[in-house]
Write an enzyme that holds these catalytic residues in place. Structure first.
Site, PDB file in Angstrom:
ATOM      1  N   GLY A 209       0.820  -1.207   0.000  1.00  0.00           N
ATOM      2  CA  GLY A 209       0.000   0.000   0.000  1.00  0.00           C
ATOM      3  C   GLY A 209       0.849   1.250   0.000  1.00  0.00           C
ATOM      4  O   GLY A 209       2.062   1.206   0.264  1.00  0.00           O
ATOM      5  N   PRO A 210       0.235   2.390  -0.291  1.00  0.00           N
ATOM      6  CA  PRO A 210       0.966   3.663  -0.284  1.00  0.00           C
ATOM      7  C   PRO A 210       1.496   3.996   1.102  1.00  0.00           C
ATOM      8  O   PRO A 210       1.046   3.421   2.109  1.00  0.00           O
ATOM      9  CB  PRO A 210      -0.093   4.686  -0.739  1.00  0.00           C
ATOM     10  N   GLY A 212       1.899   5.587   4.650  1.00  0.00           N
ATOM     11  CA  GLY A 212       0.976   6.197   5.599  1.00  0.00           C
ATOM     12  C   GLY A 212      -0.381   5.545   5.701  1.00  0.00           C
ATOM     13  O   GLY A 212      -1.273   6.077   6.366  1.00  0.00           O
ATOM     14  N   THR A 213      -0.571   4.397   5.071  1.00  0.00           N
ATOM     15  CA  THR A 213      -1.893   3.761   5.098  1.00  0.00           C
ATOM     16  C   THR A 213      -2.071   2.807   6.266  1.00  0.00           C
ATOM     17  O   THR A 213      -3.165   2.276   6.461  1.00  0.00           O
ATOM     18  CB  THR A 213      -2.152   3.003   3.786  1.00  0.00           C
ATOM     19  N   GLY A 214      -1.019   2.542   7.047  1.00  0.00           N
ATOM     20  CA  GLY A 214      -1.181   1.744   8.261  1.00  0.00           C
ATOM     21  C   GLY A 214      -0.609   0.344   8.196  1.00  0.00           C
ATOM     22  O   GLY A 214      -1.048  -0.520   8.948  1.00  0.00           O
ATOM     23  N   LYS A 215       0.372   0.091   7.340  1.00  0.00           N
ATOM     24  CA  LYS A 215       0.938  -1.259   7.238  1.00  0.00           C
ATOM     25  C   LYS A 215       1.696  -1.638   8.510  1.00  0.00           C
ATOM     26  O   LYS A 215       1.485  -2.715   9.073  1.00  0.00           O
ATOM     27  CB  LYS A 215       1.852  -1.336   6.018  1.00  0.00           C
ATOM     28  N   GLU A 431      -5.198  33.721 -10.505  1.00  0.00           N
ATOM     29  CA  GLU A 431      -6.047  32.806  -9.731  1.00  0.00           C
ATOM     30  C   GLU A 431      -7.525  32.943 -10.107  1.00  0.00           C
ATOM     31  O   GLU A 431      -8.255  31.948 -10.111  1.00  0.00           O
ATOM     32  CB  GLU A 431      -5.853  33.063  -8.227  1.00  0.00           C
ATOM     33  N   HIS A 434      -8.188  30.764 -13.098  1.00  0.00           N
ATOM     34  CA  HIS A 434      -8.459  29.368 -12.726  1.00  0.00           C
ATOM     35  C   HIS A 434      -9.880  29.220 -12.170  1.00  0.00           C
ATOM     36  O   HIS A 434     -10.637  28.328 -12.559  1.00  0.00           O
ATOM     37  CB  HIS A 434      -7.466  28.908 -11.652  1.00  0.00           C
ATOM     38  N   ASP A 512       1.758  24.655 -13.678  1.00  0.00           N
ATOM     39  CA  ASP A 512       0.533  24.333 -14.405  1.00  0.00           C
ATOM     40  C   ASP A 512       0.848  23.687 -15.748  1.00  0.00           C
ATOM     41  O   ASP A 512       0.221  22.705 -16.152  1.00  0.00           O
ATOM     42  CB  ASP A 512      -0.295  25.610 -14.637  1.00  0.00           C
TER      43      ASP A 512
END
Length: 642
Positions: A209-210, A212-215, A431, A434, A512
């Site tokens: 998993g990425p 910070g996902t809790g592994k 801004e 956008h 951008d």
């Protein structure tokens, strides 16, 4: 260690005694408190006047002791400090001795300094030797001799019954992964329930998993739940500078695990040692490859390892060796993905237990505002809100702190507002360009807020969209949405060109433009959204040195490459023309919005849409789920930079 401390104390005492006993006596003479010190000029005058009866010269100390003729015999001599080189004084003393009969004596220097130098060098070497031995002893702990050679011993932390303070109740937002791992805990606690019907306990579980996902948190929860011995180690701890040390540590780790079976072995960041072999560099005798080969053999080789379950975590499964991923080694691969809305809500509830939160703050609203956030980012969000609350001397976290914390985590820290200058006008038009396209384009996600308050990292302002949670969670993006997103990204540059002209275009749209190029190229080469047809002409992840080919293979001819560049340019220019056309047609609205933005510095989405309605007859994009959700704060475009 006590013996070493006693040695160091005795050494320091010996140094002190030697220092006192070996001090030259001449220095003591020079610093005698009974002597009277006179100036050099007075000494010379007395010599020339013939008033000096005797002179003693101490050349090394640059000191002279002399007596006057009228001075009592029992009185101490007078001291005078000399210059480093004074041949004039020697000549004067010779003349005075001949003329007035002054007794002149040069006191020879003793060999004390040589003796002191030799003894000091010997003492320093002895002291350094003792210090080196003490450092080695401390580094190797209280073990016996030979500990310095134990490089091959495993460095895994071992706990007979791990007490990590984390259970499955503390893990939220990843229910599927929890269920899989709870089954592993059940395997260990009551294996006969499964073996009685012929089921085999899995040998390995790989958490993917990425970041910070809790592994790692899941591994701590397993250690806290399972009443079995637990080993934990990082993949990088296997690899050493000495050849063969990693393989030796793997052998030692599994030897200890077999002695304590059934048990759990957790290897964090296994990609440090489990990368694909045969990358074409380092050869087959590479230390990391030897370590990986030993790990493969221990997990499923000629000898079994019944009762040992290996749990590993990585966020780079694409670089792992195929032999490591096969059934029999890692039987299960559990994906720990970014949490959905329900998962984010559960994670927020866990991290909000020990925080004082005001009654008006809704965790459901925060969960809807943060699609794409990992568990670690949600924990950091509440922590930042708590820090802001303490800094503002409030008793509980309010919605204002939550809003500021979200902006701080996603964009950066707020800086001092800009002064009224040309730069501020440029940023405002950029801004608003956008934000206007977010409001007018049919398939775009609507505006949340636009601001020209600068942020850390060179961000002069930004416009936020309300992203569709379903789209973010599922990752399904339509061609119309992608085209509108490219148009929005080009809105800042289009506004600069329309308002200030080509000569006044700034570099603020550089980020951008990079995002535009990436999106347009992926539409052509990966998503089949161009006139070239439904072809995937490129595949992601062709990194060098990760077990793949050293020279990436071209997946299309040069003629196709020219067509790809042409299609990318066509998409970008088409969206740019739309952006300029909309800004040109709504110039009056843009001017009014810029004036308001310069005055207030921040305009929320509802106020912005209300102002746009006054100057246009086009339908204004409203949040489809506004009744059920608070706007999702997520950065959609790169802001104007200084």
């Amino acid at each position: 260690m006590k013996h070493g401390q006693r040695i160091s104390q005795r050494l320091s005492q010996l140094v002190l005694v030697l220092g006192l006993s070996l001090t030259p006596t001449s220095v003591g003479l020079a610093q005698s408190s009974n002597s009277q010190t006179v100036s050099y000029s007075q000494f010379i005058a007395d010599l020339k006047a013939g008033e000096v009866s005797s002179v003693e010269l101490y050349q090394e100390q640059r000191l002279a002791k002399f007596r006057r003729k009228d001075q009592p015999e029992k009185s101490p001599p007078n001291d005078v400090f000399l210059f480093d080189r004074n041949p004039e004084l020697v000549e004067l003393l010779r003349q005075v001795s001949l003329k007035y009969g002054t007794h002149v004596r040069v006191v020879p220097s003793g060999s004390d300094s040589v003796v002191v130098g030799v003894i000091s060098n010997l003492l320093l070497g002895f002291f350094l030797l003792i210090l080196f031995l003490m450092i080695i002893r401390r580094a190797n702990g209280a073990g016996g001799p030979g500990q310095i050679l134990n490089f091959g011993k495993s460095r895994a932390r071992f706990q007979m019954e791990a007490q990590t303070g984390v259970t499955f109740d503390d893990v939220a937002g990843i229910e599927e992964a929890k269920e899989e791992l709870q089954e592993v805990v059940t395997f260990l606690k009551s294996a006969e329930k499964f073996t009685s019907i012929g089921a085999r306990i899995p040998k390995g579980v790989l958490l993917i998993g990425p970041p910070g996902t809790g592994k790692t948190l899941l591994a701590k929860a397993i250690a806290g739940e399972a009443a079995v011995p637990f080993f934990s180690i990082s993949g990088s701890e296997f690899v050493e500078m000495f050849v063969g040390v990693g393989a030796s540590r793997v052998r030692d780790l599994f030897k200890k695990a077999k002695e304590n079976a059934p048990c759990l072995v957790f290897i964090d960041e296994i990609d440090a040692v489990g990368r694909q072999r045969g990358a074409g560099i380092g050869g087959g005798n590479d230390e990391r490859e030897q370590t990986l080969n030993q790990l493969l053999t221990e997990m499923d080789g000629f000898e079994g390892n019944t009762g040992i379950i290996v749990i590993a975590a990585t966020n780079r499964p694409d670089v792992l060796d195929a032999a490591l991923l096969r059934p029999g080694r890692f039987d299960r691969q559990i994906t720990v993905d970014l949490p959905s809305y329900k998962g984010r809500l559960q994670i927020l509830q866990v991290h909000a237990r020990d925080k004082k939160i005001a009654a008006e703050v809704s965790l459901e609203a925060i969960a809807r505002r943060t699609p794409g956030f990992s568990g670690a980012e949600l924990a950091n969000l509440l922590n930042e809100a708590a820090i802001l609350t303490a800094r503002r001397r409030k008793s509980a976290i309010s919605n204002a702190e939550i809003d500021d914390a979200i902006d701080r985590v996603t964009i950066g820290m707020t800086l001092a507002p800009l002064l009224n200058s040309k730069k501020k006008w440029l940023i405002a038009y950029h801004e608003v360009g956008h934000a206007l396209l977010m409001t007018l384009l049919k398939h775009a996600d609507p505006l949340n807020k636009v601001t020209i308050i600068p942020r850390s990292g060179g961000v002069g302002g930004f416009a936020q969209q309300i992203f569709d949670e379903e789209r973010v969670d599922s990752g399904l993006y339509t061609r119309a949405w992608l085209l509108d997103e490219i148009t929005i990204l080009l809105g800042g540059r289009a506004a600069e060109v329309e308002i200030f002209g080509d000569a006044e275009v700034t570099i603020g749209a550089s980020s951008d433009l990079r995002a535009v190029a990436n999106l347009a190229r992926e539409m052509v080469t990966r998503y089949g959204m161009s006139d070239l047809g439904h072809l995937a002409l490129e595949t992601p992840g062709n990194e060098v040195f990760l077990g793949r080919d050293l020279m990436p293979r071209s997946e299309y001819s040069e003629a196709v490459a020219v067509q790809i560049d042409h299609q990318v340019r066509e998409i970008v220019m088409h969206c740019y023309d739309i952006a300029r056309k909309l800004i040109r047609e709504h110039r009056a609205a843009i001017d009014k919005l810029v004036e308001l933005l310069l005055e207030k510095e921040t305009i929320d989405g509802d106020e912005f849409r209300a102002l746009v309605r006054q100057y246009t007859h086009l339908p204004v994009k409203e949040p489809a789920w506004k009744a059920m959700a608070t706007p999702v704060s997520f950065v959609a475009n790169d802001a104007q930079q200084s």
